[in-house]
Design an enzyme around this catalytic site. Structure first.
Site, PDB file in Angstrom:
ATOM      1  N   HIS A 155       4.039   1.557   2.219  1.00 23.57           N
ATOM      2  CA  HIS A 155       5.087   1.060   1.942  1.00 23.57           C
ATOM      3  C   HIS A 155       6.077   1.615   0.831  1.00 23.57           C
ATOM      4  O   HIS A 155       7.096   1.867   1.025  1.00 23.57           O
ATOM      5  CB  HIS A 155       4.839  -0.665   1.340  1.00 23.57           C
ATOM      6  CG  HIS A 155       4.214  -1.518   2.185  1.00 23.57           C
ATOM      7  ND1 HIS A 155       2.951  -1.917   2.014  1.00 23.57           N
ATOM      8  CD2 HIS A 155       4.538  -1.797   3.638  1.00 23.57           C
ATOM      9  CE1 HIS A 155       2.431  -2.639   3.133  1.00 23.57           C
ATOM     10  NE2 HIS A 155       3.536  -2.476   3.998  1.00 23.57           N
ATOM     11  N   HIS A 172       0.784  -1.168  -0.135  1.00 17.56           N
ATOM     12  CA  HIS A 172       0.123  -0.002   0.085  1.00 17.56           C
ATOM     13  C   HIS A 172       0.904   1.013  -0.125  1.00 17.56           C
ATOM     14  O   HIS A 172       2.382   1.042  -0.041  1.00 17.56           O
ATOM     15  CB  HIS A 172      -1.084  -0.075   1.042  1.00 17.56           C
ATOM     16  CG  HIS A 172      -0.625  -0.026   2.512  1.00 17.56           C
ATOM     17  ND1 HIS A 172       0.277   0.983   3.035  1.00 17.56           N
ATOM     18  CD2 HIS A 172      -0.572  -0.942   3.361  1.00 17.56           C
ATOM     19  CE1 HIS A 172       0.884   0.587   4.176  1.00 17.56           C
ATOM     20  NE2 HIS A 172       0.175  -0.491   4.681  1.00 17.56           N
TER      21      HIS A 172
HETATM   22  N1  MSP Z   1       9.608  -7.226   7.322  1.00 15.66           N
HETATM   23  C1  MSP Z   1       9.684  -6.421   8.234  1.00 15.66           C
HETATM   24  C2  MSP Z   1      10.750  -5.316   8.112  1.00 15.66           C
HETATM   25  C3  MSP Z   1      12.228  -6.106   8.084  1.00 15.66           C
HETATM   26  S1  MSP Z   1      13.294  -5.187   7.962  1.00 15.66           S
HETATM   27  C4  MSP Z   1      14.656  -6.090   8.350  1.00 15.66           C
HETATM   28  C5  MSP Z   1       8.422  -5.371   7.909  1.00 15.66           C
HETATM   29  N2  MSP Z   1       7.733  -5.558   7.004  1.00 15.66           N
HETATM   30  S2  MSP Z   1       6.424  -4.496   6.546  1.00 15.66           S
HETATM   31  O1  MSP Z   1       6.168  -4.828   5.145  1.00 15.66           O
HETATM   32  O2  MSP Z   1       5.506  -4.861   7.684  1.00 15.66           O
HETATM   33  O3  MSP Z   1       6.916  -2.991   6.819  1.00 15.66           O
HETATM   34  C6  MSP Z   1       7.714  -2.470   5.988  1.00 15.66           C
HETATM   35  C7  MSP Z   1       7.724  -1.085   6.191  1.00 15.66           C
HETATM   36  O4  MSP Z   1       6.620  -0.199   5.817  1.00 15.66           O
HETATM   37  C8  MSP Z   1       8.081  -0.798   7.541  1.00 15.66           C
HETATM   38  O5  MSP Z   1       9.086   0.459   7.616  1.00 15.66           O
HETATM   39  C9  MSP Z   1       6.667  -0.043   8.103  1.00 15.66           C
HETATM   40  O6  MSP Z   1       7.201   1.069   8.958  1.00 15.66           O
HETATM   41  C10 MSP Z   1       6.199   0.835   6.653  1.00 15.66           C
HETATM   42  N3  MSP Z   1       5.111   0.858   6.619  1.00 15.66           N
HETATM   43  C11 MSP Z   1       3.899   0.053   6.813  1.00 15.66           C
HETATM   44  N4  MSP Z   1       2.720   0.598   6.828  1.00 15.66           N
HETATM   45  C12 MSP Z   1       2.961   2.049   6.758  1.00 15.66           C
HETATM   46  C13 MSP Z   1       2.046   2.997   6.962  1.00 15.66           C
HETATM   47  N5  MSP Z   1       0.993   3.331   7.319  1.00 15.66           N
HETATM   48  N6  MSP Z   1       2.781   4.413   6.997  1.00 15.66           N
HETATM   49  C14 MSP Z   1       4.095   4.548   6.644  1.00 15.66           C
HETATM   50  N7  MSP Z   1       5.097   3.381   6.620  1.00 15.66           N
HETATM   51  C15 MSP Z   1       4.420   2.115   6.909  1.00 15.66           C
HETATM   52  O7  MSP Z   1       7.921  -4.641   9.100  1.00 15.66           O
END
Ligand code: MSP
Length: 529
Positions: A24, A21
């Site tokens: 990310h 989304h």
């Molecule tokens: N797989 C772990 C990261 C491992 S790094 C060694 C993870 N993945 S995630 O897909 O859940 O999230 C990836 C990134 O997307 C994170 O930095 C997270 O903060 C970011 N975001 C997810 N939702 C978000 C928002 N709503 N707003 C901004 N960033 C967001 O965590």
């Protein structure tokens, strides 16, 4: 000759349980802009992104969809995560998947090294686990459930009950590193930014660190513990190592890419700052490796005051925005409208308003007007500036100061500040044209030299803007660069150096300026909702 300064930057690797989304995509764009900016500043640059494919969250999603976890991961990587990079125009140097052999072998070698040096022991874990976070939780991290979860402990990030675990696990002696971590935060204040996150982590570590459970026995979707294959490695311990596995680190042999680019800068969301600024440096210290150069935690994109998330059905797909506004507008909007490091709310109205005011009317219209006036009044040949007055000198000064301020802001990863500084040049040039009225000057044959000076000044200002904005809006600036005749006169846009962007007079008189389609076309209002 001294080696060029290096700059390496990473995004978190993304869970493949679902499609991306805009939250990310925001992380991806920020890291990409910093990489492009540093590359154009002359640094030897490397940028990494990728996917996090092991653990219970992915396993459960795959099972629910009736496929193996590897099949699920392959599908999501091919159909969603790799295509995302194109959707938002990411120029990454590598893409790492945690199911690749090059990564899994590093996880095993790293773990073995820590085991051999006494940093790992076996024990029993009893406590809570949030599968959404893939994190062992302390009771203090949890909140009381309500409604259907009444009477249960709930993870505040995922809003769902945690699970109670009791397993034989291997543990990492993280508690040994409390003082070294505190010394690191103290001696290298920019190791962890912004200050709000740094303060929170410092007080967390001051309260004392527990050893960390780093293996799981109750499922098998993960990297096997090398000396005991009844365990798989805890997914975060596995995932964090992507930053060095992608650089080809090995415990015993030389690793040229690792030597060249480590330590990296990590861009992460604030929800995963603790993993990156506590667990990860402790792991590296135990292995006798340098800690990251910097961990920068950005805020969340909020919807209705809450973190945007697919599981709460508030996720917006990046393509919903890029199909209407284009990838440049996506990149610009999120970095301009939100202070990097703080939370920000997304709204279609705000995106639409900024697109119209700043990109279409501010920058796009300036570029179209100048290019078409050089076509109309000078047959498309850039005239010389022979009558430089205070008005032109002011433009030179505003540009020089904008470059200096943008560079200083980008050093601190204050991307929004850098954009605001660059935009002073857009505003100044628009004001200059309004004041100088070249369309009126053109009617007076005696004032040709004045007309030429105005047009040269505006075009040369656009040359600088194309260079400064190319990391953020690569498509539009490339179109502008060609239309200004800069490609033939000065070479490719991405070869231009940002620190030199403010040096006045680079576009030569005589450059061939050619017609250009609008950089930011008008958007039909109904298409935006
Ligand atoms: N797989 C772990 C990261 C491992 S790094 C060694 C993870 N993945 S995630 O897909 O859940 O999230 C990836 C990134 O997307 C994170 O930095 C997270 O903060 C970011 N975001 C997810 N939702 C978000 C928002 N709503 N707003 C901004 N960033 C967001 O965590």
């Amino acid at each position: 000759m001294a080696a060029a300064e290096t700059f390496s930057i990473t995004t978190p690797i993304f869970y493949v349980n679902d499609a991306p989304h805009i939250g990310h995509a925001y992380t991806e764009v920020a890291a990409d802009v910093l990489a492009r900016w540093n590359r154009q500043s002359g640094r030897d640059t490397w940028s990494l992104t990728g996917t996090d494919e092991h653990g219970q969250k992915i396993l459960r999603t795959a099972v629910a969809n009736g496929v193996t976890p590897k099949e699920w991961a392959d599908k999501l990587v091919d159909e969603a995560w790799v295509p995302l990079l194109k959707t938002i125009d990411i120029a990454n140097d590598d893409f790492v998947r945690t199911t690749e052999v090059r990564h899994e072998s590093v996880v095993q070698a790293f773990l073995q090294k820590l085991y051999d040096t006494g940093f790992i022991y076996d024990g029993e874990y009893e406590g809570f686990y949030c599968v959404g976070c893939e994190e062992f939780k302390q009771q203090g991290d949890l909140v009381d459930g309500a409604g259907e979860f009444d009477g249960q402990w709930v993870c505040p990030i995922h809003g769902r009950p945690v699970e109670v675990l009791k397993e034989k696990n291997y543990f990492f002696r993280m508690s040994d590193f409390q003082q070294r971590l505190l010394d690191l935060y103290e001696s290298q204040p920019d190791f962890l930014q912004p200050d709000s996150v740094r303060n929170e982590i410092v007080s967390f570590v001051r309260r004392g660190l527990d050893d960390l459970s780093i293996s799981r026995q109750s499922f098998d979707w993960g990297v096997r513990v090398p000396w005991d294959d009844s365990h798989v490695v805890y997914v975060w311990f596995d995932a964090l190592l992507n930053y060095v596995s992608a650089l080809g680190w090995e415990p015993t042999a030389d690793a040229p890419a690792f030597e060249r680019f480590w330590p990296s800068n990590h861009i992460v969301g604030k929800d995963i700052a603790r993993f990156h600024s506590v667990i990860w440096p402790a792991m590296l210290m135990a292995a006798d490796l340098p800690v990251p150069r910097r961990v920068f935690a950005h805020g969340w994109l909020l919807v209705g005051g809450e973190k945007m998330s697919k599981s709460k059905l508030t996720g917006i797909a990046p393509s919903q925005i890029t199909e209407v506004f284009g990838s440049d507008a996506f990149r610009y909007y999120f970095l301009r409208a939100i202070n990097f490091g703080q939370d920000g709310s997304f709204s279609w109205e705000d995106l639409s308003a900024r697109y119209q005011a700043e990109l279409a009317n501010g920058f796009g219209n300036l570029a179209s007007r100048v290019v078409s006036m050089v076509g109309r009044y000078c047959d498309g040949i850039l005239p010389p500036a022979t009558e430089v007055t205070e008005a032109e000198e002011r433009i030179h000064a505003v540009l020089a100061s904008a470059v200096a301020r943008a560079e200083a802001a980008m050093e601190r990863f204050a991307i929004h500040e850098a954009l605001a500084a660059i935009w002073t040049v857009v505003d100044e040039l628009n004001g200059y044209l309004t004041e100088q009225e070249p369309w009126k000057v053109a009617k007076d044959e005696e004032r040709t030299a004045r007309l030429h000076t105005i047009l040269y000044t505006a075009a040369e200002g656009l040359r600088a803007l194309a260079v400064l904005l190319s990391p953020v809006t690569p498509q539009a600036t490339q179109k502008l660069w060609r239309a200004l005749g800069a490609e033939s006169a000065l070479g490719s846009l991405t070869d231009q150096r940002i620190p030199d962007a403010g040096e006045w007079g680079q576009l030569p008189a005589g450059a061939v300026v050619s017609p250009m389609e609008g950089l930011f076309p008008r958007i039909e209002q109904e298409a935006t909702v």
